[in-house]
Design a protein around this motif. Structure first.
Motif, short mmCIF file in Angstrom:
data_model
loop_
_atom_site.label_atom_id
_atom_site.label_comp_id
_atom_site.label_asym_id
_atom_site.label_seq_id
_atom_site.Cartn_x
_atom_site.Cartn_y
_atom_site.Cartn_z
N PHE A 190 -5.33 -4.68 2.86
CA PHE A 190 -5.86 -3.35 2.57
C PHE A 190 -6.16 -3.25 1.07
N PRO A 191 -7.14 -2.43 0.69
CA PRO A 191 -7.49 -2.33 -0.73
C PRO A 191 -6.42 -1.60 -1.53
N SER A 192 -6.30 -1.97 -2.78
CA SER A 192 -5.31 -1.32 -3.66
C SER A 192 -5.63 0.15 -3.88
N THR A 193 -6.88 0.52 -3.66
CA THR A 193 -7.30 1.91 -3.86
C THR A 193 -7.13 2.78 -2.61
N ARG A 194 -6.62 2.20 -1.55
CA ARG A 194 -6.43 2.97 -0.31
C ARG A 194 -5.50 4.15 -0.59
N VAL A 195 -5.78 5.27 0.02
CA VAL A 195 -5.03 6.50 -0.23
C VAL A 195 -3.53 6.32 -0.02
N ASN A 196 -3.13 5.67 1.05
CA ASN A 196 -1.71 5.49 1.33
C ASN A 196 -1.19 4.11 0.96
N ALA A 197 -1.79 3.49 -0.03
CA ALA A 197 -1.39 2.12 -0.41
C ALA A 197 0.08 2.04 -0.80
N LYS A 198 0.58 3.00 -1.53
CA LYS A 198 1.99 2.95 -1.95
C LYS A 198 2.93 3.01 -0.75
N GLU A 199 2.59 3.81 0.24
CA GLU A 199 3.41 3.91 1.44
C GLU A 199 3.38 2.59 2.23
N LEU A 200 2.20 2.00 2.32
CA LEU A 200 2.08 0.72 3.02
C LEU A 200 2.89 -0.36 2.31
N LEU A 201 2.81 -0.39 0.99
CA LEU A 201 3.59 -1.37 0.23
C LEU A 201 5.08 -1.17 0.47
N ALA A 202 5.51 0.08 0.48
CA ALA A 202 6.94 0.37 0.71
C ALA A 202 7.36 -0.11 2.10
N LYS A 203 6.51 0.10 3.12
CA LYS A 203 6.83 -0.37 4.48
C LYS A 203 6.96 -1.88 4.53
N LEU A 204 6.20 -2.56 3.68
CA LEU A 204 6.26 -4.02 3.62
C LEU A 204 7.40 -4.52 2.74
N GLY A 205 8.08 -3.61 2.07
CA GLY A 205 9.17 -3.99 1.17
C GLY A 205 8.68 -4.52 -0.16
N LEU A 206 7.48 -4.10 -0.57
CA LEU A 206 6.90 -4.56 -1.83
C LEU A 206 6.85 -3.42 -2.84
N ASN A 207 7.07 -3.76 -4.10
CA ASN A 207 7.05 -2.76 -5.17
C ASN A 207 5.69 -2.60 -5.83
N ASN A 208 4.88 -3.64 -5.76
CA ASN A 208 3.55 -3.55 -6.36
C ASN A 208 2.53 -4.31 -5.52
N TYR A 209 1.28 -4.07 -5.84
CA TYR A 209 0.19 -4.65 -5.06
C TYR A 209 -0.05 -6.09 -5.49
N ASN A 210 0.11 -7.00 -4.53
CA ASN A 210 -0.11 -8.41 -4.75
C ASN A 210 -0.67 -8.97 -3.44
N ARG A 211 -1.93 -9.40 -3.47
CA ARG A 211 -2.58 -9.86 -2.23
C ARG A 211 -1.79 -10.93 -1.51
N TRP A 212 -1.34 -11.91 -2.25
CA TRP A 212 -0.64 -13.01 -1.60
C TRP A 212 0.67 -12.54 -0.97
N ALA A 213 1.40 -11.66 -1.64
CA ALA A 213 2.64 -11.13 -1.07
C ALA A 213 2.35 -10.33 0.20
N ILE A 214 1.27 -9.57 0.19
CA ILE A 214 0.88 -8.80 1.37
C ILE A 214 0.54 -9.73 2.52
N VAL A 215 -0.24 -10.77 2.25
CA VAL A 215 -0.63 -11.73 3.29
C VAL A 215 0.59 -12.43 3.87
N ARG A 216 1.55 -12.76 3.04
CA ARG A 216 2.76 -13.42 3.54
C ARG A 216 3.50 -12.52 4.52
N LYS A 217 3.49 -11.22 4.26
CA LYS A 217 4.18 -10.26 5.14
C LYS A 217 3.38 -9.92 6.38
N THR A 218 2.05 -9.78 6.24
CA THR A 218 1.21 -9.30 7.34
C THR A 218 0.48 -10.39 8.10
N HIS A 219 0.51 -11.61 7.58
CA HIS A 219 -0.25 -12.73 8.15
C HIS A 219 -1.74 -12.47 8.10
#
Length: 127
Positions: free
Chosen positions: A64-93
């Motif tokens: 998901f884009p870093s500019t998405r309205v609920n990006a902070k909530e999505l990051l929190a659900k993934l257990g991430l503190n900041n936006y990092n594409r690779w970290a997101i991909v590792r969690k979401t496949h």
């Protein structure tokens, strides 16, 4: 053990590409595409090294884009503190809601039904 430097790009449960982020003797990712003429490929070549920019461009389409309205909530659900594409991909496949492409890392035995966001659509008997 899961190796996050090697992964297969999957279409449902079919391997359509293999990627080695750190191949021996090179600092460039190496990709083997098993299908041709598909718009989700890393490059038009069937096999070879790609640039890190090509990899980043592809990864950008898998999160998901870093500019998405609920990006902070999505990051929190993934257990991430900041936006990092690779970290997101590792969690979401790299699963997106609008296609059947996803990433399976070396050492995983996951299937499409394990990662899809729309299980009710693909596997209604399990929904």
């Amino acid at each position: 053990m899961i190796d996050y430097t090697k992964f297969d790009v999957m279409f449902m449960d079919e391997v359509i590409a293999s990627v080695d982020l750190k191949p021996e003797g090179s600092d460039k990712p190496y990709v083997i595409n098993y299908i041709k003429g598909f718009n989700k490929q890393f490059s038009p070549d069937s096999e070879g090294y790609i640039t890190k920019e090509e990899l980043e461009r592809w990864l950008k389409c898998r999160v998901f884009p870093s500019t998405r309205v609920n990006a902070k909530e999505l990051l929190a659900k993934l257990g991430l503190n900041n936006y990092n594409r690779w970290a997101i991909v590792r969690k979401t496949h790299g699963v997106m809601a609008d296609d059947e492409i996803w990433i399976r890392f070396k050492g995983e035995t996951l299937k499409h039904r394990d990662v899809t966001l729309r299980k009710y659509l693909y596997y209604p008997e399990e929904a």
